[in-house]
Structure formats: C-alpha cells, structure tokens
Design an enzyme around this catalytic site. Structure first.
Site, short mmCIF file in Angstrom:
data_model
loop_
_atom_site.label_atom_id
_atom_site.label_comp_id
_atom_site.label_asym_id
_atom_site.label_seq_id
_atom_site.Cartn_x
_atom_site.Cartn_y
_atom_site.Cartn_z
CE1 TYR A 1 -3.84 -2.67 5.54
CE2 TYR A 1 -3.40 -0.33 5.17
CZ TYR A 1 -3.66 -1.59 4.67
OH TYR A 1 -3.73 -1.79 3.31
CE LYS B 1 -1.52 -4.48 3.31
NZ LYS B 1 -1.83 -5.78 2.73
CB SER C 1 -0.86 0.00 1.27
OG SER C 1 -1.47 1.25 1.45
P1 NAD Z 1 -10.97 -6.81 1.11
O1 NAD Z 1 -11.19 -6.82 2.57
O2 NAD Z 1 -12.13 -6.55 0.23
O3 NAD Z 1 -10.29 -8.18 0.66
C1 NAD Z 1 -9.42 -8.91 1.50
C2 NAD Z 1 -9.91 -10.34 1.53
O4 NAD Z 1 -9.04 -11.12 2.36
C3 NAD Z 1 -11.32 -10.47 2.09
O5 NAD Z 1 -12.12 -11.19 1.19
C4 NAD Z 1 -11.14 -11.24 3.42
O6 NAD Z 1 -12.24 -12.08 3.69
C5 NAD Z 1 -9.85 -12.01 3.13
N1 NAD Z 1 -9.06 -12.37 4.32
C6 NAD Z 1 -8.65 -11.56 5.32
N2 NAD Z 1 -7.93 -12.25 6.22
C7 NAD Z 1 -7.86 -13.54 5.78
C8 NAD Z 1 -7.27 -14.73 6.25
N3 NAD Z 1 -6.61 -14.77 7.41
N4 NAD Z 1 -7.43 -15.87 5.52
C9 NAD Z 1 -8.12 -15.86 4.38
N5 NAD Z 1 -8.71 -14.77 3.87
C10 NAD Z 1 -8.58 -13.61 4.56
O7 NAD Z 1 -9.80 -5.77 0.80
P2 NAD Z 1 -9.30 -5.18 -0.60
O8 NAD Z 1 -9.67 -3.75 -0.63
O9 NAD Z 1 -9.69 -6.07 -1.70
O10 NAD Z 1 -7.74 -5.25 -0.33
C11 NAD Z 1 -6.96 -6.35 -0.78
C12 NAD Z 1 -5.55 -6.15 -0.29
O11 NAD Z 1 -5.03 -4.91 -0.77
C13 NAD Z 1 -5.41 -6.09 1.24
O12 NAD Z 1 -4.22 -6.76 1.62
C14 NAD Z 1 -5.30 -4.61 1.52
O13 NAD Z 1 -4.58 -4.35 2.70
C15 NAD Z 1 -4.54 -4.12 0.30
N6 NAD Z 1 -4.80 -2.70 0.00
C16 NAD Z 1 -6.08 -2.26 -0.16
C17 NAD Z 1 -6.32 -0.91 -0.41
C18 NAD Z 1 -7.74 -0.40 -0.57
O14 NAD Z 1 -7.92 0.80 -0.50
N7 NAD Z 1 -8.73 -1.22 -0.80
C19 NAD Z 1 -5.25 -0.01 -0.53
C20 NAD Z 1 -3.96 -0.50 -0.39
C21 NAD Z 1 -3.74 -1.86 -0.13
C1 UD1 Z 2 -6.98 5.52 3.74
C2 UD1 Z 2 -6.03 5.05 4.82
C3 UD1 Z 2 -4.83 4.41 4.14
C4 UD1 Z 2 -5.29 3.26 3.27
C5 UD1 Z 2 -6.31 3.78 2.26
C6 UD1 Z 2 -6.91 2.66 1.50
C7 UD1 Z 2 -6.39 6.49 6.74
C8 UD1 Z 2 -5.82 7.59 7.57
N1 UD1 Z 2 -5.67 6.17 5.66
O1 UD1 Z 2 -6.27 6.40 2.92
O2 UD1 Z 2 -3.92 3.94 5.08
O3 UD1 Z 2 -4.20 2.69 2.57
O4 UD1 Z 2 -7.38 4.43 2.96
O5 UD1 Z 2 -7.63 3.17 0.43
O6 UD1 Z 2 -7.43 5.93 7.04
N2 UD1 Z 2 -12.22 11.99 3.35
C9 UD1 Z 2 -13.18 12.87 3.78
N3 UD1 Z 2 -14.33 12.36 4.32
C10 UD1 Z 2 -14.55 11.00 4.43
C11 UD1 Z 2 -13.55 10.12 4.00
C12 UD1 Z 2 -12.38 10.64 3.48
O7 UD1 Z 2 -13.02 14.08 3.67
O8 UD1 Z 2 -15.61 10.61 4.95
C13 UD1 Z 2 -10.98 12.54 2.74
C14 UD1 Z 2 -9.71 12.19 3.51
O9 UD1 Z 2 -9.43 13.14 4.48
C15 UD1 Z 2 -8.68 12.15 2.35
C16 UD1 Z 2 -9.50 11.67 1.15
O10 UD1 Z 2 -10.86 11.94 1.46
O11 UD1 Z 2 -8.21 13.44 2.08
C17 UD1 Z 2 -9.34 10.19 0.88
O12 UD1 Z 2 -9.62 9.46 2.06
P1 UD1 Z 2 -9.71 7.85 2.09
O13 UD1 Z 2 -10.58 7.39 0.98
O14 UD1 Z 2 -10.08 7.43 3.46
O15 UD1 Z 2 -8.24 7.37 1.73
P2 UD1 Z 2 -6.84 7.75 2.43
O16 UD1 Z 2 -7.01 8.62 3.62
O17 UD1 Z 2 -5.92 8.22 1.37
#
Ligand code: NAD
Ligand code: UD1
Length: 345
Positions: free
Chosen positions: A148, A152, A124
């Site tokens: 969290y 990572k 991430s």
């Molecule tokens: P998500 O929660 O939708 O998907 C994660 C999946 O992993 C879920 O289906 C959950 O049931 C499964 N899971 C969790 N723990 C498990 C375990 N112990 N065994 C088996 N399955 C398990 O999340 P996502 O948004 O699809 O994210 C996927 C990956 O990307 C995650 O590792 C997350 O940290 C990373 N990531 C997500 C974002 C984001 O904004 N969505 C941003 C940066 C990184």
């Molecule tokens: C957040 C996480 C980041 C994670 C990412 C996944 C925090 C502090 N950071 O990032 O670690 O990897 O999600 O996508 O939680 N905002 C509002 N109102 C809201 C929600 C968000 O104003 O209700 C603003 C936030 O202040 C930010 C932007 O929207 O400026 C994006 O926010 P968000 O979608 O939560 O993502 P990140 O903060 O970048």
C-alpha cells in the site's frame, strides 16, 4: 467549471465534499463504491443543502472516466480513490498496484487529453517509513514498508515525472497523518468494512458494544507510556486542507508535497482516556504483542503547509473523540443505519 472528486463517497472524500460545497465549488464525484456507499453523498447533500453530480464509475474503466470529462468541464481533480488497507495490500499486492497505480495513470491520461492539469493527490505519512527522527518533514527521503505504502510512493514519483514532462501540471501531494473524527452533525463518518484495523474506529466499536475489548499492540516502545504515538488529525481539518491545497494548485504550477498533521503526538493510552471521557463509556483493553510493521512514534512537522498553504489544524483530541463518538452512537451500523435527522441547522 467543476471540481472532480475521485473517491468522493469515501471517508475523507465525503468530508472534503462538504468543505468544497461550502466554499461554493461545483462538484462532480466519481466513485466505484467498492469501499463506500452512495448514502454518504446523499447525506452530504442534506448537510449542505446543495447537490452533487455523482458517477458510479471505476478509474480502471477508461470509457467511464472519459465520460465524466466529456459531460463536464473539469477545472481540477482531487484524487482520493484508492484501496487503503495495509494488511490486505500485503496479501493482494497486484490488486493494490493495479487499482491505485493503474487507476491513477488512466486518470492522468484522461486529464491530459482534456487539458486538465490541476490535481490534489491523497498521499500518506506512510511514505516516511521508519525514520530516525521526528517530527517528520517533507525533505526526508521517502521509503515504504508495504505494498500500500509503495503505491503512494510510486504515485508521488509518477506525478513528479509528469510535471517534469510538462510544466503545465500543478500538483499537491498531501501526506495525511492519522485521520480520525467525523463531521460534527454526526451524519457522516468513517464506515469500515468488518473489524476495523485502525485505532479510533476499533475503540468506537468497543465503546458502542459491538466489540468486547481493544488489543493494544505493545506497551514496550520507547515512548512516554510504552504505547505507540501518532499524530491524529480531525477529518474536518484535513478536509479543509484540501481547499487550501486546491487554491494553491489553481493559482500556480509545480509539484509539492505537504504534511497534513497537527504536529502533536498522542499515545494509544491517551487516546483511550480521551475517548472514555468523550463517550462516558469504559474501554476495556488488553496489552498484546506489537503489530508487525508498526513504528513507535510518528508525528508531522506541519510548518510547510502552514507557511505555503496558509492551513493549520485547529481541532484537538477532545473534538476528535467527541465527533467520532457522535457518529458511532447515532450510526452503529454505519451508512446502513436509518437517519432520523436529515438536515442539521
Ligand atoms: P475510503 O476507502 O473511505 O475512500 C476511498 C474511496 O475510493 C472509496 O469510496 C472507494 O469506493 C473509492 N475507490 C477505490 N478504488 C476505486 C476505483 N478504482 N475507482 C473508483 N473509486 C474507487 O478511504 P479514505 O480513508 O477516505 O482515504 C482516501 C484516500 O486517502 C485514499 O487514497 C487513502 O489511501 C488515502 N489515505 C487515507 C488515510 C486514512 O487513514 N484514512 C491515511 C492516509 C492516506
Ligand atoms: C495505519 C497504517 C498506515 C496507514 C494508516 C492510515 C499499519 C501498520 N499502518 O497507521 O500505513 O497510513 O493506518 O490511518 O497498518 N493500535 C492498537 N490497537 C488497535 C489498532 C491500533 O494498539 O487495534 C495502535 C497501533 O499500534 C498504533 C496506533 O494504535 O500505535 C495507531 O494505529 P492505526 O490507527 O492503525 O494507525 P497507524 O498504525 O499509524
């Protein structure tokens, strides 16, 4: 030979399953469904017309993980499974360290045991923490500001140590910026539990009438309009980045980090306006105080992924908002919503 997708029922995993199936890979998905529903897998099968071998299994259960490797010939693992809520990680750090780190260690131990050395890992942009400069490039020192993020960061380091111990490993560490949007079919998308933490799911629920008003966390940042700036990336572009990373790990060895972002930053107010246009709905908002831990500006330098993975994000914020809206409108209750259209042509 199959590709094992851990966390494949989740938001990014399910979109990546579509891209993998469309690129003719055979898939095995392992997910404990702690933050997802098997309905997403069913819909991926409907969209692609192909089937997925699904295991409801937990990475923390060594026997369950091993069973997947006994019953299938795995060529590579795309490792999405993990817990991802920043706020929750502050309150439940041990759960996050246990699930994300121990789960990854058990997975890697099992991979080694079965001679599988190819991995694409979901990292991430949170590993950049607070930096003095943007765009963020892979050479910057990494640091994290919450449990969290630390999971990572630690997993990235564990995977580097693993490669140093055995050069057979081939690992891509994908640092996602802000994934948003949904598959254009409107059949799969992000299905947050309870009140969403992230901006676009929150806006979507305001637009559909489930929530009444968006709180904007601060308008006093040093940015063009005072609100926070992020690099939003369409989840379909992001999913395709995994195909390109997979091709790279299957054809070389080493461990490399790649930013998956667009390189462009948009403010909260710009995203609201774009979503209003896409949905034709008004998004009421209120300015409130800054959210603890938020940074002003974050966007990627995506040039390494462009050069080495031959991958570039193609979709802009218009498509991100339109596709998020289509998913939200047709699935107001996420995967609990009955689908009328089962196959998209
Ligand atoms: P998500 O929660 O939708 O998907 C994660 C999946 O992993 C879920 O289906 C959950 O049931 C499964 N899971 C969790 N723990 C498990 C375990 N112990 N065994 C088996 N399955 C398990 O999340 P996502 O948004 O699809 O994210 C996927 C990956 O990307 C995650 O590792 C997350 O940290 C990373 N990531 C997500 C974002 C984001 O904004 N969505 C941003 C940066 C990184
Ligand atoms: C957040 C996480 C980041 C994670 C990412 C996944 C925090 C502090 N950071 O990032 O670690 O990897 O999600 O996508 O939680 N905002 C509002 N109102 C809201 C929600 C968000 O104003 O209700 C603003 C936030 O202040 C930010 C932007 O929207 O400026 C994006 O926010 P968000 O979608 O939560 O993502 P990140 O903060 O970048």
């Amino acid at each position: 030979m199959s590709i094992l997708v851990t966390g494949g029922a989740g938001y990014i995993g399910s979109h990546t399953c579509i891209e993998l199936l469309e690129s003719d890979y055979d898939l095995v998905v392992l997910d404990n469904l702690s933050n997802s529903s098997v309905e997403s897998i069913r819909r991926v099968e409907n969209i692609t017309g192909k089937s997925i071998k699904f295991y409801k299994a937990d990475l923390l259960n060594r026997n369950e993980v091993e069973q997947v490797f006994i019953e299938n010939t795995i060529e590579a693992v795309i490792h999405f499974a993990g817990l991802k809520a920043v706020g929750e990680s502050v309150h439940k750090p041990l759960q996050y360290y246990q699930n994300n780190i121990s789960g990854t260690i058990i997975l890697c131990e099992t991979m080694e045991k079965y001679g599988v050395y190819n991995m694409v890992f979901s990292s991430s942009a949170t590993v950049y923490g607070l930096q003095q400069q943007v765009p963020l490039s892979e050479e910057l020192p990494i640091k994290a500001t919450n449990p969290y993020g630390r999971t990572k960061l630690m997993i990235e380091e564990i995977l580097r140590d693993l490669y140093n111990s055995n050069n057979s490993w081939s690992i891509a560490l994908l640092r996602y910026f802000n994934p948003v949007g949904a598959h254009p079919s409107g059949l799969i998308g992000e299905d947050p539990n309870g009140i969403p933490n992230n901006l676009i799911p929150f806006i979507s629920q305001v637009a559909v009438g489930k929530l009444s008003c968006l709180n904007i966390f601060g308008n006093d940042y040093d940015t063009k309009d005072g609100t926070g700036i992020r690099d939003y990336i369409h989840v379909v572009d992001l999913a395709y980045g995994h195909i390109k990373a997979l091709e790279k790990v299957l054809s070389s060895s080493g461990v490399d980090a790649y930013n998956l972002g667009t390189g462009k930053g948009y403010s909260v107010l710009e995203m609201i306006r774009s979503f209003e246009k896409a949905s034709g709905r008004n998004i009421p908002y209120e300015i409130v105080g800054r959210r603890t831990g938020d940074i002003a500006i974050s966007y990627a330098d995506p040039s390494k992924a462009i050069a080495e993975l031959k991958w570039i994000a193609k979709k802009g914020i218009k498509e991100m908002c339109e596709d998020s809206w289509r998913w939200q409108l047709h699935n107001p209750n996420g995967y609990k919503t009955e689908t009328k259209v089962l196959r998209v042509t």
